[in-house]
Scaffold this motif. Structure first.
Motif, PDB file in Angstrom:
ATOM      1  N   GLN A 270      32.650  18.884  25.310  1.00 28.08           N
ATOM      2  CA  GLN A 270      34.054  19.064  25.683  1.00 28.08           C
ATOM      3  C   GLN A 270      34.634  17.789  26.288  1.00 28.08           C
ATOM      4  N   CYS A 271      33.802  16.990  26.953  1.00 29.52           N
ATOM      5  CA  CYS A 271      34.270  15.734  27.536  1.00 29.52           C
ATOM      6  C   CYS A 271      34.653  14.714  26.460  1.00 29.52           C
ATOM      7  N   TYR A 272      34.080  14.855  25.268  1.00 28.57           N
ATOM      8  CA  TYR A 272      34.340  13.916  24.179  1.00 28.57           C
ATOM      9  C   TYR A 272      35.361  14.450  23.184  1.00 28.57           C
ATOM     10  N   GLU A 273      35.965  15.608  23.476  1.00 26.10           N
ATOM     11  CA  GLU A 273      36.763  16.320  22.483  1.00 26.10           C
ATOM     12  C   GLU A 273      37.823  15.459  21.823  1.00 26.10           C
ATOM     13  N   ARG A 274      38.584  14.716  22.597  1.00 25.77           N
ATOM     14  CA  ARG A 274      39.685  13.937  22.034  1.00 25.77           C
ATOM     15  C   ARG A 274      39.312  12.460  21.861  1.00 25.77           C
ATOM     16  N   LEU A 275      38.034  12.163  21.989  1.00 27.31           N
ATOM     17  CA  LEU A 275      37.594  10.776  21.916  1.00 27.31           C
ATOM     18  C   LEU A 275      36.855  10.450  20.631  1.00 27.31           C
ATOM     19  N   ILE A 276      36.295  11.469  19.970  1.00 29.33           N
ATOM     20  CA  ILE A 276      35.515  11.231  18.752  1.00 29.33           C
ATOM     21  C   ILE A 276      35.947  12.220  17.680  1.00 29.33           C
ATOM     22  N   PRO A 277      35.732  11.889  16.398  1.00 28.65           N
ATOM     23  CA  PRO A 277      36.075  12.829  15.318  1.00 28.65           C
ATOM     24  C   PRO A 277      35.281  14.119  15.430  1.00 28.65           C
ATOM     25  N   ALA A 278      35.802  15.169  14.815  1.00 26.68           N
ATOM     26  CA  ALA A 278      35.190  16.493  14.923  1.00 26.68           C
ATOM     27  C   ALA A 278      33.797  16.544  14.311  1.00 26.68           C
ATOM     28  N   ASP A 279      33.517  15.675  13.332  1.00 27.37           N
ATOM     29  CA  ASP A 279      32.214  15.740  12.663  1.00 27.37           C
ATOM     30  C   ASP A 279      31.202  14.752  13.241  1.00 27.37           C
ATOM     31  N   GLU A 280      31.490  14.195  14.414  1.00 27.74           N
ATOM     32  CA  GLU A 280      30.564  13.273  15.053  1.00 27.74           C
ATOM     33  C   GLU A 280      30.122  13.823  16.407  1.00 27.74           C
ATOM     34  N   GLN A 281      28.979  13.334  16.885  1.00 30.83           N
ATOM     35  CA  GLN A 281      28.453  13.769  18.175  1.00 30.83           C
ATOM     36  C   GLN A 281      27.940  12.562  18.944  1.00 30.83           C
ATOM     37  N   PRO A 282      28.060  12.591  20.269  1.00 35.44           N
ATOM     38  CA  PRO A 282      27.613  11.447  21.073  1.00 35.44           C
ATOM     39  C   PRO A 282      26.117  11.505  21.357  1.00 35.44           C
ATOM     40  N   LEU A 472      48.221  25.583   0.794  1.00 32.04           N
ATOM     41  CA  LEU A 472      48.400  25.066   2.145  1.00 32.04           C
ATOM     42  C   LEU A 472      47.034  24.802   2.759  1.00 32.04           C
ATOM     43  N   GLN A 473      46.985  23.856   3.706  1.00 32.99           N
ATOM     44  CA  GLN A 473      45.749  23.550   4.408  1.00 32.99           C
ATOM     45  C   GLN A 473      45.880  23.961   5.863  1.00 32.99           C
ATOM     46  N   LEU A 474      44.908  24.732   6.349  1.00 33.62           N
ATOM     47  CA  LEU A 474      44.935  25.222   7.716  1.00 33.62           C
ATOM     48  C   LEU A 474      43.919  24.458   8.547  1.00 33.62           C
ATOM     49  N   LYS A 475      44.409  23.808   9.610  1.00 39.28           N
ATOM     50  CA  LYS A 475      43.546  23.073  10.536  1.00 39.28           C
ATOM     51  C   LYS A 475      42.683  22.029   9.825  1.00 39.28           C
ATOM     52  N   ASN A 476      43.172  21.519   8.695  1.00 37.49           N
ATOM     53  CA  ASN A 476      42.430  20.534   7.909  1.00 37.49           C
ATOM     54  C   ASN A 476      41.012  21.008   7.575  1.00 37.49           C
ATOM     55  N   SER A 477      40.842  22.327   7.471  1.00 34.47           N
ATOM     56  CA  SER A 477      39.513  22.888   7.217  1.00 34.47           C
ATOM     57  C   SER A 477      39.521  23.964   6.142  1.00 34.47           C
ATOM     58  N   ALA A 601      24.633  16.667  -1.996  1.00 34.56           N
ATOM     59  CA  ALA A 601      25.856  17.462  -1.854  1.00 34.56           C
ATOM     60  C   ALA A 601      26.226  17.620  -0.390  1.00 34.56           C
ATOM     61  N   ARG A 602      25.236  17.902   0.444  1.00 35.45           N
ATOM     62  CA  ARG A 602      25.510  18.030   1.882  1.00 35.45           C
ATOM     63  C   ARG A 602      26.031  16.731   2.464  1.00 35.45           C
ATOM     64  N   SER A 603      25.465  15.627   2.023  1.00 30.28           N
ATOM     65  CA  SER A 603      25.842  14.329   2.587  1.00 30.28           C
ATOM     66  C   SER A 603      27.213  13.866   2.114  1.00 30.28           C
ATOM     67  N   SER A 604      27.596  14.228   0.890  1.00 29.64           N
ATOM     68  CA  SER A 604      28.808  13.676   0.281  1.00 29.64           C
ATOM     69  C   SER A 604      30.015  14.600   0.340  1.00 29.64           C
ATOM     70  N   ALA A 605      29.826  15.879   0.636  1.00 29.98           N
ATOM     71  CA  ALA A 605      30.945  16.826   0.619  1.00 29.98           C
ATOM     72  C   ALA A 605      31.969  16.483   1.688  1.00 29.98           C
ATOM     73  N   ILE A 606      33.235  16.741   1.365  1.00 28.42           N
ATOM     74  CA  ILE A 606      34.287  16.533   2.354  1.00 28.42           C
ATOM     75  C   ILE A 606      34.022  17.428   3.556  1.00 28.42           C
ATOM     76  N   LYS A 607      34.419  16.969   4.712  1.00 30.38           N
ATOM     77  CA  LYS A 607      34.118  17.688   5.946  1.00 30.38           C
ATOM     78  C   LYS A 607      35.306  18.530   6.388  1.00 30.38           C
ATOM     79  N   ARG A 608      35.014  19.508   7.228  1.00 33.59           N
ATOM     80  CA  ARG A 608      36.098  20.224   7.901  1.00 33.59           C
ATOM     81  C   ARG A 608      36.790  19.236   8.830  1.00 33.59           C
ATOM     82  N   GLY A 609      38.112  19.294   8.835  1.00 37.08           N
ATOM     83  CA  GLY A 609      38.871  18.340   9.634  1.00 37.08           C
ATOM     84  C   GLY A 609      39.452  17.198   8.812  1.00 37.08           C
TER      85      GLY A 609
END
Length: 653
Positions: A270-282, A472-477, A601-609
């Motif tokens: 939650q501390c990183y919520e607005r600092l990193i993309p949704a598909d990344e982790q610190p 339409l796209q909802l929440k880019n997901s 396929a897992r590595s190359s598929a478009i991500k949520r967001g």
């Protein structure tokens, strides 16, 4: 009816216990090393053969054991750590259940040499499948030297479920990393098949992190520290710009013990919520120190899960500490107070009389030829007291016939300027209406030019058989599109993964993978665990179109990838495949084509967001419903669902 309940033999009971405690070679290493740490060892050496399948040897310089203690250590529930139930709530040692050695001896051949410090003769004990074969005096070094041979030799069903050596070695490396991080005051050496993988010397936590995961990581982390009456927190967190899409390094430690804790993990995320993309982790390495009486480490056989008495307060303290560290090291967005080149704003002086002067260019006509549609701004220091601020879209009752309307002819007689905001209002309004009309016409033509889906895609057709509204796209997901029975909701990541899996699988079966060299070779630095996996699957990868070579120090060069992946990031693709193989425990030799297709396929598929254009969404839907099985991902997860019209009506009352 005769009695049917009976006591199990000790050997069978120990094998059952082993199923809970000893799951793979990495489990043996964890238990043996923790025993060494409890014995006061300052140096631990781990020697492996065939990823622990043939041999696991742990040598330490701890206190050692007497001949009696050596024999009793392999009995179930024999322990030196506790003597009464209350001791469970003040534990500061790692092992205490008295199950580990008994469980190991039940499913392997054990050879122990141990001697107390200060003694001249030690003891040697050999056990096979819980049966003591011999015990005799023997000269040996102070401490303990324990060999576990032929793991699961008497439980073939368990042995056959062991994975390929590269996968098992990767799991051992992960466990080794956890042990080394939490015991920074101990020297560790790890040797596999006569090759030294790690030789760590006691050091600070930051140095130990660099020694384990590479020097570059030491430059990507910042300290976090706080001390309260409930918990003391210290460790390191990763800078937001160094967050990872694959294999984030995330470690929690409490009172010198590794643990998993999803609740505390969420606090950091939650501390990183607005600092990193949704598909990344610190990355993070967090050590908690609490009163042993406020935690319960006895809720899981492997002691990896811990219950906290003050869970909620610790969550808040941890969150505050991480946020404070991110802010202190300028890792979080901050207000820029730099005043260089800023406009000068005079100080307010209440006694100074205000002046209101207006300088207008009354001859200016924004619609005259040559004006280019550009509105030249008049110099204005203030607005006269009898005038209102000008706005071309403000409501007004003025018309072309009203005295305040400004004509396009500069020579026309001037009229009073008491209502400047109405000037040329109708012309502005006409321009705006024209713009809206053109925009709507363009949008309508875009919808009309949509490529109709195949007739087989009946779920996407309305009653008339035509698609009559845009996707339409909802929440880019999620993609929302009308269907015959209601509203279809499609998970864009799962849909693309299904499409890519079918594409890659077809290519693999047709043997059409061709290596395409990269313009510039890309280097990727791996952890020792990742390096072990990649080294084990390199031949298979090369057969499938990858061109990679080791550079030493767990670093590899990617010189080419399958041509079908030309638009993919080579580094992310390779890391994704390593992660998938490690997590699934499968090797590429089994079901090679399917696993490669799945991994890519897992590595190359478009991500949520990820935002998609209307054309991209249409193509995704069209490609999906051309497949014979569009409804499920290769793992069996739902790709799309339909919200029925009746359900929508009920929701609306």
């Amino acid at each position: 009816m005769s009695d049917i309940i009976r006591l199990l033999p000790d050997s069978v009971a120990n094998q059952i216990a082993a199923g809970e405690v000893i799951q793979r070679p990495a489990s043996v290493i964890k238990e043996l090393v923790e025993n060494s740490i409890d014995a006061g060892a300052t140096s631990v050496t781990i020697i492996l053969k065939d990823a622990g399948r043939t041999l696991i040897q742990v040598i330490d310089d701890g206190c050692g054991m007497s001949d009696t203690d050596a024999r009793l250590a392999f009995e179930r529930h024999a322990t030196s750590k506790i003597s009464r139930a209350d001791d469970l709530f003040s534990l500061s040692t790692m092992g205490f259940r008295g199950e580990a050695l008994a469980s190991i001896a039940a499913i392997a051949q054990v050879d122990l040499r141990t001697m107390l410090k200060g003694e001249s003769v030690g003891t040697r004990l050999t056990i096979s499948g819980s049966k003591v074969e011999s015990q005799k005096p023997e000269a040996c070094a102070p401490g303990s030297n324990l060999m576990v041979k032929n793991l699961f030799f008497n439980v073939p069903a368990r042995r056959k479920f062991l994975k390929k050596d590269s996968v098992e070695l990767s799991n051992i490396m992960r466990e080794f990393e956890r042990l080394a991080l939490v015991n920074i005051g101990v020297d560790f050496t790890l040797i596999s098949n006569d090759t030294t993988l790690h030789a760590l010397r006691r050091a600070s936590l930051k140095q130990r992190i660099s020694d384990l995961f590479g020097k570059s990581l030491g430059k990507q982390i910042i300290p976090v520290e706080t001390d309260t009456s409930i918990v003391r927190i210290n460790g390191f967190i990763g800078l937001p710009e160094n967050a990872r899409k694959r294999n984030p390094l995330q470690y929690f430690m409490v009172n010198g013990r590794n643990m998993r804790h999803p609740y505390f993990h969420k606090a950091i995320m939650q501390c990183y919520e607005r600092l990193i993309p949704a598909d990344e982790q610190p990355n993070y390495f967090i050590n908690l120190t609490v009163d042993p009486e406020t935690i319960d480490v006895n809720i899981h056989p492997t002691k990896n899960e811990i219950k906290f008495e003050n869970e909620q307060p610790i969550w808040q303290i941890l969150s505050a500490a991480v946020r404070e560290s991110l802010g202190r090291f300028n890792a979080a967005p901050a207000i820029d107070f730099d005043v260089e080149d800023a406009p000068e704003i005079p100080a307010f002086v209440p006694d100074t009389s205000a002046t209101h002067e207006v300088e207008l260019d009354d001859s200016y006509n924004p619609f005259a030829q040559g004006s280019g549609g550009a509105r030249r701004v008049s110099k204005m220091s203030a607005i006269a007291d009898d005038q209102e601020p000008y706005s071309p879209f403000a409501p007004s009752g003025d018309t072309a016939d009203s005295p305040s309307f400004r004509t396009a002819d500069p020579s026309a007689p001037r009229q009073p300027q008491t209502r400047r905001r109405s000037s040329n209002f109708q012309d502005w309004e006409k321009l705006y209406d024209d713009f809206i009309k053109k925009r709507d016409d363009g949008y309508a033509s875009m919808v009309e030019s949509k490529v109709n889906l195949p007739e087989a895609e009946s779920e996407l057709e309305m009653e008339s058989g035509e698609v009559t509204s845009a996707t339409l796209q909802l929440k880019n997901s999620y993609i929302l599109t009308p269907s015959r029975d209601g509203l279809m909701v499609i998970d864009q990541h799962r849909a693309h993964k299904r499409i890519l899996y079918e594409t890659y699988l077809t290519k693999a079966r047709e043997h059409t993978f061709v290596c395409q060299n990269t313009m510039f070779p890309e280097t990727v630095e791996l952890s020792a665990a990742q390096n072990a996996v990649l080294a084990g699957i390199t031949p298979e990868l090369e057969n499938l179109g990858f061109s990679i070579s080791p550079l030493g120090d767990n670093t590899w060069s990617i010189m080419g990838i399958p041509s079908i992946l030309k638009d993919a990031n080579p580094r992310d693709t390779l890391l994704g495949m390593i992660e998938n193989i490690t997590d699934s425990g499968e090797d590429l030799a089994t079901g090679l084509q399917e696993r490669l297709a799945m991994s890519m396929a897992r590595s190359s598929a478009i991500k949520r967001g990820q935002a998609l254009s209307a054309a991209e969404m249409d193509k995704l839907i069209s490609d999906l419903f051309r497949l014979t099985s569009p409804g499920l991902t290769p793992e069996g997860n739902t790709v799309f669902t339909i919200i029925k019209l009746d359900d929508i009506s009920k929701l609306l009352g």
